[in-house]
Design an enzyme around this catalytic site. Structure first.
Site, PDB file in Angstrom:
ATOM      1  N   GLY A  28      -6.455   1.939  -6.989  1.00  0.00           N
ATOM      2  CA  GLY A  28      -6.255   3.186  -6.291  1.00  0.00           C
ATOM      3  C   GLY A  28      -7.111   3.222  -5.050  1.00  0.00           C
ATOM      4  O   GLY A  28      -7.886   2.306  -4.802  1.00  0.00           O
ATOM      5  N   ALA A  46      -9.657   5.861   4.286  1.00  0.00           N
ATOM      6  CA  ALA A  46      -9.537   7.060   5.120  1.00  0.00           C
ATOM      7  C   ALA A  46     -10.811   7.893   5.045  1.00  0.00           C
ATOM      8  O   ALA A  46     -11.499   7.913   4.039  1.00  0.00           O
ATOM      9  CB  ALA A  46      -8.334   7.909   4.738  1.00  0.00           C
ATOM     10  N   GLY A  47     -11.107   8.542   6.128  1.00  0.00           N
ATOM     11  CA  GLY A  47     -12.267   9.430   6.131  1.00  0.00           C
ATOM     12  C   GLY A  47     -13.580   8.719   6.390  1.00  0.00           C
ATOM     13  O   GLY A  47     -14.635   9.340   6.350  1.00  0.00           O
ATOM     14  N   ASN A  87      -9.584   1.658   9.562  1.00  0.00           N
ATOM     15  CA  ASN A  87      -8.749   1.386  10.721  1.00  0.00           C
ATOM     16  C   ASN A  87      -9.306   2.089  11.952  1.00  0.00           C
ATOM     17  O   ASN A  87      -9.928   1.501  12.816  1.00  0.00           O
ATOM     18  CB  ASN A  87      -7.302   1.790  10.434  1.00  0.00           C
ATOM     19  CG  ASN A  87      -6.310   1.270  11.477  1.00  0.00           C
ATOM     20  OD1 ASN A  87      -5.191   0.955  11.170  1.00  0.00           O
ATOM     21  ND2 ASN A  87      -6.713   1.141  12.732  1.00  0.00           N
ATOM     22  N   THR A  88      -9.116   3.420  11.956  1.00  0.00           N
ATOM     23  CA  THR A  88      -9.434   4.184  13.158  1.00  0.00           C
ATOM     24  C   THR A  88     -10.893   4.067  13.577  1.00  0.00           C
ATOM     25  O   THR A  88     -11.198   4.015  14.770  1.00  0.00           O
ATOM     26  CB  THR A  88      -9.077   5.666  12.920  1.00  0.00           C
ATOM     27  OG1 THR A  88      -7.795   5.718  12.329  1.00  0.00           O
ATOM     28  CG2 THR A  88      -9.054   6.435  14.216  1.00  0.00           C
ATOM     29  N   LYS A  91       0.881  -1.170   0.000  1.00  0.00           N
ATOM     30  CA  LYS A  91       0.000   0.000   0.000  1.00  0.00           C
ATOM     31  C   LYS A  91       0.917   1.218   0.000  1.00  0.00           C
ATOM     32  O   LYS A  91       1.585   1.514   0.998  1.00  0.00           O
ATOM     33  CB  LYS A  91      -0.900  -0.007   1.237  1.00  0.00           C
ATOM     34  CG  LYS A  91      -1.874   1.153   1.247  1.00  0.00           C
ATOM     35  CD  LYS A  91      -2.616   1.252   2.558  1.00  0.00           C
ATOM     36  CE  LYS A  91      -3.336   2.579   2.644  1.00  0.00           C
ATOM     37  NZ  LYS A  91      -3.592   2.977   4.040  1.00  0.00           N
TER      38      LYS A  91
END
Lengths: 73, 258
Positions: free
Chosen positions: B148, B175-176, B197-198, B99
């Site tokens: 992507g 992300a986001g 993840n987060t 990645k």
């Protein structure tokens, strides 16, 4: 022990004295505590694949980095 | 709709799920293991970093968890740095997948698109499978295709356009994503997978949140494949009143006459 003088290198940011005729493999093996942990090594910012570590003679001031797996996103 | 034939593969390798999971910021190794069990991710992302000397426990935990491990180049700022990290990760993990992250701005972690393309091209020449972490810019993603990843759902219309223009590429939203509905929305747009993840790791109870995301990704994907109805400007009653002829609700439908 040969009469080779010690040289100072840095391994993961810490100064270490090793015999002047040491290879990168010797320095790394002496430092690793867990032989089962996967690792990869760079010397002076260049990846040196494990099979080539024994042939990589250390010089004073060499910067050795031993990397392993960490948490990541 | 062939629901059972909805396989997901990257570079010819079939992955068990369209939910991809990062391994960072969990409250404990046990919590991470629980989340992996509940999420059933198609792959796990990891980083490679300076070793503290010992510490095989993390690797053992991930091996035990089962999904393939994909290293990232998090924190790299130059092409050389990213390529060296990819090379070390390849030896460490025995995988040619990476990645690719190249940070252009520390404050926002925004990727550097120019360095990203250069590094991706170099790594592709060296036979890597590159999952490039990029913004949803169409020209950039075209250069980085087939794989992507975008940054969350800040611009859903751009994501929709990208999906439309790069119909044959594997596109992952990364992300986001804060909540399961974001993940479902990304999948409803036709994205191939979601990388999280987060949002799981920092939930009050990460393991149930992992399960919630798994359900959301499945729901979004199933909805996309089922064909979401077009948006209507005017409301239409969904229940037919008994005294109104059916034709009035479906003026386009021909009345059956005998």
């Amino acid at each position: 022990m040969s009469a080779a003088a010690a040289i100072t290198v840095r391994l993961n940011g810490e100064e270490r004295e090793v015999a002047a005729d040491s290879s990168a493999a010797q320095a790394v093996d002496a430092w690793r505590r867990d032989p089962a942990a996967p690792y990869a090594v760079s010397v002076n910012g260049e990846h040196v694949p494990r099979p080539r570590l024994a042939a990589r003679a250390l010089r004073p001031g060499d910067e050795i980095e031993v990397w392993t797996l960490r948490q990541g996103g | 709709m062939a629901e059972d034939a909805d396989h997901f593969a990257i570079a010819g390798r079939r992955l068990a799920s369209r939910l991809l999971l990062g391994t960072s910021r969990y409250p404990s190794p046990a919590a991470l293991a629980d989340c992996v069990a509940r999420a059933g991710p198609g792959l796990l992302t990891v980083s490679v970093r300076r070793s503290a000397g010992g510490g095989n426990a993390f690797y053992e935990l991930l091996k035990e968890a089962g999904p393939p491990l994909v290293p990232n180049t998090a924190g790299c700022r130059t092409v050389a740095e990213a390529c060296r990290t990819a090379s070390m990760a390849r030896e460490l993990l025995g995988t040619n997948w990476v990645k690719l992250e190249l940070i252009g701005d520390d404050e926002t972690q925004a990727p550097d698109p120019f360095a990203l393309v250069e590094a991706a091209e170099q790594l592709l020449r060296e036979d890597y499978v590159v999952l490039a972490y990029c913004t949803e810019d169409l020209a950039l993603c075209t250069r980085l295709a087939p794989i992507g990843s975008g940054q969350g759902l800040n611009h859903p219309e751009r994501l929709a356009l990208l999906r439309q223009r790069l119909a044959g590429s594997v596109l992952v939203v990364d992300a986001g994503i804060g909540r399961p509905s974001d993940a479902a929305a990304a999948m409803e747009l036709g994205y191939d997978a979601v990388l999280l993840n987060t949002a799981v790791a920092l939930a009050r109870e990460p393991a149930p949140m992992a399960a919630a995301f798994r359900a959301a990704v499945d729901a979004g994907r199933t909805a996309y494949r089922a064909g979401i109805m077009p948006r209507h400007d005017m409301a239409q009653p969904s229940t037919l009143a008994p005294d109104i002829p059916v034709e009035r609700y479906h003026p386009h439908k021909e009345t059956q006459t005998q």
